[in-house]
Design a protein around this motif. Structure first.
Motif, PDB file in Angstrom:
ATOM      1  N   THR A  76      -1.105   8.444  13.619  1.00  0.00           N
ATOM      2  CA  THR A  76      -1.316   7.147  12.967  1.00  0.00           C
ATOM      3  C   THR A  76      -2.595   7.152  12.153  1.00  0.00           C
ATOM      4  OG1 THR A  76      -0.169   6.097  14.803  1.00  0.00           O
ATOM      5  CG2 THR A  76      -1.486   4.670  13.375  1.00  0.00           C
ATOM      6  N   GLU A  77      -3.657   7.755  12.730  1.00  0.00           N
ATOM      7  CA  GLU A  77      -4.920   7.813  12.015  1.00  0.00           C
ATOM      8  C   GLU A  77      -4.798   8.652  10.757  1.00  0.00           C
ATOM      9  OE1 GLU A  77      -9.566   9.131  12.833  1.00  0.00           O
ATOM     10  OE2 GLU A  77      -8.040   9.321  14.391  1.00  0.00           O
ATOM     11  N   ASN A  78      -4.135   9.809  10.862  1.00  0.00           N
ATOM     12  CA  ASN A  78      -3.961  10.666   9.685  1.00  0.00           C
ATOM     13  C   ASN A  78      -3.121   9.977   8.618  1.00  0.00           C
ATOM     14  OD1 ASN A  78      -5.433  12.656  10.934  1.00  0.00           O
ATOM     15  ND2 ASN A  78      -3.637  13.725  11.726  1.00  0.00           N
ATOM     16  N   ARG A  79      -2.057   9.268   9.052  1.00  0.00           N
ATOM     17  CA  ARG A  79      -1.225   8.576   8.077  1.00  0.00           C
ATOM     18  C   ARG A  79      -2.003   7.476   7.382  1.00  0.00           C
ATOM     19  NH1 ARG A  79       4.163   5.691  10.160  1.00  0.00           N
ATOM     20  NH2 ARG A  79       2.584   4.462  11.238  1.00  0.00           N
ATOM     21  N   THR A  80      -2.873   6.787   8.127  1.00  0.00           N
ATOM     22  CA  THR A  80      -3.697   5.750   7.508  1.00  0.00           C
ATOM     23  C   THR A  80      -4.653   6.358   6.489  1.00  0.00           C
ATOM     24  OG1 THR A  80      -3.572   4.457   9.537  1.00  0.00           O
ATOM     25  CG2 THR A  80      -5.332   3.893   7.970  1.00  0.00           C
ATOM     26  N   GLU A  81      -5.252   7.513   6.886  1.00  0.00           N
ATOM     27  CA  GLU A  81      -6.147   8.167   5.933  1.00  0.00           C
ATOM     28  C   GLU A  81      -5.398   8.624   4.688  1.00  0.00           C
ATOM     29  OE1 GLU A  81      -7.947  11.302   8.060  1.00  0.00           O
ATOM     30  OE2 GLU A  81      -9.273  10.011   9.258  1.00  0.00           O
ATOM     31  N   ARG A  82      -4.178   9.141   4.879  1.00  0.00           N
ATOM     32  CA  ARG A  82      -3.403   9.570   3.710  1.00  0.00           C
ATOM     33  C   ARG A  82      -3.065   8.383   2.811  1.00  0.00           C
ATOM     34  NH1 ARG A  82      -0.771  12.909   7.593  1.00  0.00           N
ATOM     35  NH2 ARG A  82       0.940  11.409   7.746  1.00  0.00           N
ATOM     36  N   ARG A  83      -2.746   7.254   3.432  1.00  0.00           N
ATOM     37  CA  ARG A  83      -2.452   6.067   2.612  1.00  0.00           C
ATOM     38  C   ARG A  83      -3.668   5.631   1.826  1.00  0.00           C
ATOM     39  NH1 ARG A  83       1.073   2.335   6.873  1.00  0.00           N
ATOM     40  NH2 ARG A  83       3.022   3.520   6.718  1.00  0.00           N
ATOM     41  N   GLU A  84      -4.842   5.641   2.497  1.00  0.00           N
ATOM     42  CA  GLU A  84      -6.051   5.259   1.788  1.00  0.00           C
ATOM     43  C   GLU A  84      -6.345   6.234   0.653  1.00  0.00           C
ATOM     44  OE1 GLU A  84      -7.853   2.638   2.036  1.00  0.00           O
ATOM     45  OE2 GLU A  84      -6.599   1.783   3.612  1.00  0.00           O
ATOM     46  N   GLU A  85      -6.157   7.534   0.916  1.00  0.00           N
ATOM     47  CA  GLU A  85      -6.377   8.525  -0.126  1.00  0.00           C
ATOM     48  C   GLU A  85      -5.412   8.337  -1.283  1.00  0.00           C
ATOM     49  OE1 GLU A  85      -8.182  11.606  -2.104  1.00  0.00           O
ATOM     50  OE2 GLU A  85      -8.796  10.515  -0.283  1.00  0.00           O
ATOM     51  N   ALA A  86      -4.147   8.017  -0.948  1.00  0.00           N
ATOM     52  CA  ALA A  86      -3.165   7.766  -2.007  1.00  0.00           C
ATOM     53  C   ALA A  86      -3.556   6.549  -2.826  1.00  0.00           C
ATOM     54  CB  ALA A  86      -1.776   7.563  -1.392  1.00  0.00           C
ATOM     55  N   ARG A  87      -4.056   5.514  -2.150  1.00  0.00           N
ATOM     56  CA  ARG A  87      -4.498   4.325  -2.889  1.00  0.00           C
ATOM     57  C   ARG A  87      -5.667   4.659  -3.796  1.00  0.00           C
ATOM     58  NH1 ARG A  87      -4.041   1.800   2.374  1.00  0.00           N
ATOM     59  NH2 ARG A  87      -2.079   0.646   2.543  1.00  0.00           N
ATOM     60  N   ARG A  88      -6.619   5.469  -3.287  1.00  0.00           N
ATOM     61  CA  ARG A  88      -7.760   5.846  -4.127  1.00  0.00           C
ATOM     62  C   ARG A  88      -7.317   6.646  -5.342  1.00  0.00           C
ATOM     63  NH1 ARG A  88     -10.317   6.531   1.009  1.00  0.00           N
ATOM     64  NH2 ARG A  88      -9.730   8.742   1.043  1.00  0.00           N
ATOM     65  N   ARG A  89      -6.376   7.592  -5.114  1.00  0.00           N
ATOM     66  CA  ARG A  89      -5.880   8.365  -6.256  1.00  0.00           C
ATOM     67  C   ARG A  89      -5.154   7.472  -7.256  1.00  0.00           C
ATOM     68  NH1 ARG A  89      -4.447  12.328  -2.246  1.00  0.00           N
ATOM     69  NH2 ARG A  89      -2.291  11.545  -2.329  1.00  0.00           N
ATOM     70  N   ALA A  90      -4.366   6.515  -6.739  1.00  0.00           N
ATOM     71  CA  ALA A  90      -3.648   5.602  -7.636  1.00  0.00           C
ATOM     72  C   ALA A  90      -4.623   4.779  -8.459  1.00  0.00           C
ATOM     73  CB  ALA A  90      -2.714   4.696  -6.833  1.00  0.00           C
ATOM     74  N   ARG A  91      -5.693   4.307  -7.798  1.00  0.00           N
ATOM     75  CA  ARG A  91      -6.686   3.533  -8.544  1.00  0.00           C
ATOM     76  C   ARG A  91      -7.380   4.398  -9.589  1.00  0.00           C
ATOM     77  NH1 ARG A  91      -7.716   1.216  -3.347  1.00  0.00           N
ATOM     78  NH2 ARG A  91      -9.397   2.709  -2.997  1.00  0.00           N
ATOM     79  N   ALA A  92      -7.677   5.657  -9.197  1.00  0.00           N
ATOM     80  CA  ALA A  92      -8.318   6.559 -10.170  1.00  0.00           C
ATOM     81  C   ALA A  92      -7.412   6.822 -11.362  1.00  0.00           C
ATOM     82  CB  ALA A  92      -8.701   7.875  -9.475  1.00  0.00           C
ATOM     83  N   ARG A  93      -6.101   7.036 -11.087  1.00  0.00           N
ATOM     84  CA  ARG A  93      -5.159   7.262 -12.200  1.00  0.00           C
ATOM     85  C   ARG A  93      -5.034   6.031 -13.082  1.00  0.00           C
ATOM     86  NH1 ARG A  93      -2.145  10.291  -8.216  1.00  0.00           N
ATOM     87  NH2 ARG A  93      -0.965   8.401  -7.699  1.00  0.00           N
ATOM     88  N   ALA A  94      -5.040   4.858 -12.449  1.00  0.00           N
ATOM     89  CA  ALA A  94      -4.935   3.628 -13.241  1.00  0.00           C
ATOM     90  C   ALA A  94      -6.145   3.462 -14.147  1.00  0.00           C
ATOM     91  CB  ALA A  94      -4.789   2.423 -12.309  1.00  0.00           C
TER      92      ALA A  94
END
Length: 582
Positions: A184-202
């Motif tokens: 669960t912790e790793n999945r949460t970190e991956r989601r946060e990382e995905a959100r950060r990458r999405a924001r960076a791409r935007a």
């Protein structure tokens, strides 16, 4: 005190034990009297003879009279206290007082729970050592009326929490829970990382779009295409933008091998704006040679050759021509046939030039829209100039044929180069087959996409360029600057040879140039003339005409006001009275 205790009689008598105190349960505690040195063995087997068996006063806690005792009863076996509580022997509950338990001595530990036959007491100690210390059961009343064994259904002994020791056993599912928490912790970190990458791409996309928008606006401003900003603006920005554009220019000269005339056009590829243009140049355009003489475009092409004409055009138009393509009419005919005929909106009926006479002349090209022209028809239409018609009309037809050829030519550089090579033309250096093929392919691509147009360079009657009239073509299309004649420029003199000696033209040219005048070729008269003439049109040029006459060795009486060639300020007609200077 030497009181003895007889368990068999349930009372205290004198014996080898004496009471030294009472334990926490109120029971008497004994110790062996000092006078007695015998060892007590309560589990001695019947028939065994020891030193203690010889004593009549041996202690028998079970009152068996020398019989083998039964297995002892231990109501507290499951609740160890760290020390053994007194255990009543068989029949002890029949008496009014519990039987006392002889004390244990270090030399001979007392084991009331040992099985018959006497197991080693060390084993009991090993087993009891693993029992945690617990509080004993609640105190039982002693003496007469003491309670006997618990009856069925009666309330059992009361125990307290501190009496038990709890051992935490490992849970078989604990590792699964830990793994799930890590997942669960790793999945949460991956989601946060995905959100950060999405924001960076935007953010990156927004920046790119902003840069593209700014670049597009900057380009439109640079090219002078913003609303309200005309390409013909006289502002510095508009002029700089038009002049800084990249253009590839090639001069095209069409030579009519039958009629002897020429037609000239500049093929322009603006690689900045992706616009192709065919600029038509009238033959009357005045050009100035290196020697300062003034001539027309037509005479320069015929007499001076491609290199001198190219330099003269660069000088008068302010452009940079990269090469010259001489196209004779037979090659034009072959080129149209190679591309598979062309379509042109013709503006006149063109007779067949091969007809024997005008009466029998058949119409080779008919007037109309989308007329399909073969090679022969294209040549006839491109060179046709009706009687009394200005050359501009013939140039327009030539431009239509060029446009039709570009639309049918291949846009592939290699294929276009092959077409050029098939024609078998000899090109003027530095232009090569490959260069011409690549250049024509790029023009063909723009023509097929609707990005090719034709423009006529406006020329005044004297062959000069009006800055105001020609700026749209010279500045916007060619990226140059039209050069008007300067007030201090050499006076242009047009010379027509009517002396009957063709060599006089060259002699006059040398004389005028050496005298500081600009020579303009006026051709040769069809008939000889006895007297020479020096004419001027403007009264301001009367003095210049007088100087021309003196330079040529002619009398001043030959100077008169009259018609002057369009591209000159003074006209000279050489008569038979002219004598060249020695």
């Amino acid at each position: 005190m030497n009181d003895r205790y007889d368990a068999g009689h349930g009372g205290g008598q004198e014996g080898p034990y004496e009471i030294v105190g009472y334990d926490e349960y109120g029971r008497p505690v004994y110790r062996q009297a000092p006078a007695q040195q015998q060892t007590y063995d309560p589990y001695a087997q019947p028939g065994q003879q020891t030193q203690h068996a010889q004593q009549e006063y041996g202690y028998d806690p079970y009152g068996t009279g020398g019989q083998q005792p039964s297995a002892p009863y231990d109501p507290y076996a499951n609740y160890g206290t760290g020390r053994q509580a007194p255990v009543p022997p068989q029949g002890a509950y029949d008496t009014a007082q519990q039987a006392p338990v002889p004390p244990q001595s270090p030399q001979s530990p007392y084991d009331p729970y040992a099985a018959a036959g006497g197991q080693p007491q060390a084993r009991v100690a090993e087993q009891t050592a693993r029992i945690p210390q617990q509080a004993g059961p609640r105190e039982e009343p002693e003496g007469p009326g003491a309670a006997g064994p618990a009856e069925p259904g009666a309330a059992g002994p009361e125990y307290h929490t501190e009496e038990f020791a709890f051992v935490e056993e490992p849970d078989g599912d604990s590792e699964d829970v830990i793994d799930w928490m890590k997942f669960t912790e790793n999945r949460t970190e991956r989601r946060e990382e995905a959100r950060r990458r999405a924001r960076a791409r935007a953010v990156a996309l927004v920046v790119v779009l902003a840069l593209v928008a700014v670049g597009g606006i900057g380009y439109l401003w640079y090219a002078g295409k913003l609303p309200g900003m005309s390409s013909s603006d006289s502002t510095t920005g508009g002029t700089t933008a038009a002049g800084a554009q990249k253009r590839d220019v090639i001069a095209l000269h069409l030579h009519d091998t039958d009629g002897g005339s020429t037609s000239t056009a500049l093929l322009v590829n603006n690689t900045t704006t992706q616009q192709a243009t065919t600029v038509l140049l009238p033959n009357s355009l005045a050009l100035t040679g290196d020697d300062g003489s003034v001539t027309t475009l037509a005479k320069s092409v015929d007499d001076d050759g491609p290199d001198a004409t190219q330099d003269a055009l660069d000088s008068v138009l302010g452009t940079a021509i990269e090469g010259t393509w001489r196209l004779d009419t037979p090659y034009l005919q072959n080129l149209v046939d190679l591309v598979g005929n062309i379509e042109v909106d013709t503006d006149a009926d063109v007779p067949d030039p091969d007809a024997e006479d005008d009466k029998d002349a058949a119409v080779l090209v008919h007037k109309g829209e989308k007329q399909t022209l073969s090679g022969k028809m294209a040549v006839a239409y491109a060179t046709y100039q009706a009687s009394g018609e200005a050359q501009d009309a013939q140039l327009e037809r030539f431009g239509q044929v060029v446009h039709g050829v570009l639309r049918k030519l291949s846009s592939d550089a290699q294929a276009a180069t092959t077409t050029v090579q098939t024609l078998g033309m000899i090109l003027d250096p530095p232009l090569t087959d490959k260069d011409l093929g690549s250049f024509l392919a790029s023009l063909a691509d723009l023509a097929k996409g609707g990005d090719h147009k034709t423009a006529l360079l406006p020329v005044q009657d004297d062959g000069t360029l009006s800055t105001e009239d020609s700026s749209g073509v010279v500045k916007d299309v060619l990226g140059g600057t039209a050069k008007s004649p300067d007030e201090d420029a050499a006076v242009s003199v047009s010379v027509q040879n009517a002396s009957g000696d063709k060599n006089n033209t060259a002699k006059v040219r040398i004389t005028l140039v050496n005298g500081g005048f600009a020579f303009v070729e006026g051709g040769t008269a069809s008939a000889a003339q006895a007297t020479s003439e020096v004419l001027y049109a403007d009264a301001a040029d009367k003095e210049n005409a007088t100087e021309v006459a003196k330079t040529l060795g002619l009398p001043t009486s030959t100077v008169a006001k009259g018609d002057v060639s369009a591209n000159a300020r003074v006209s000279v007609v050489l008569g038979q009275d002219y004598e060249p200077a020695s």
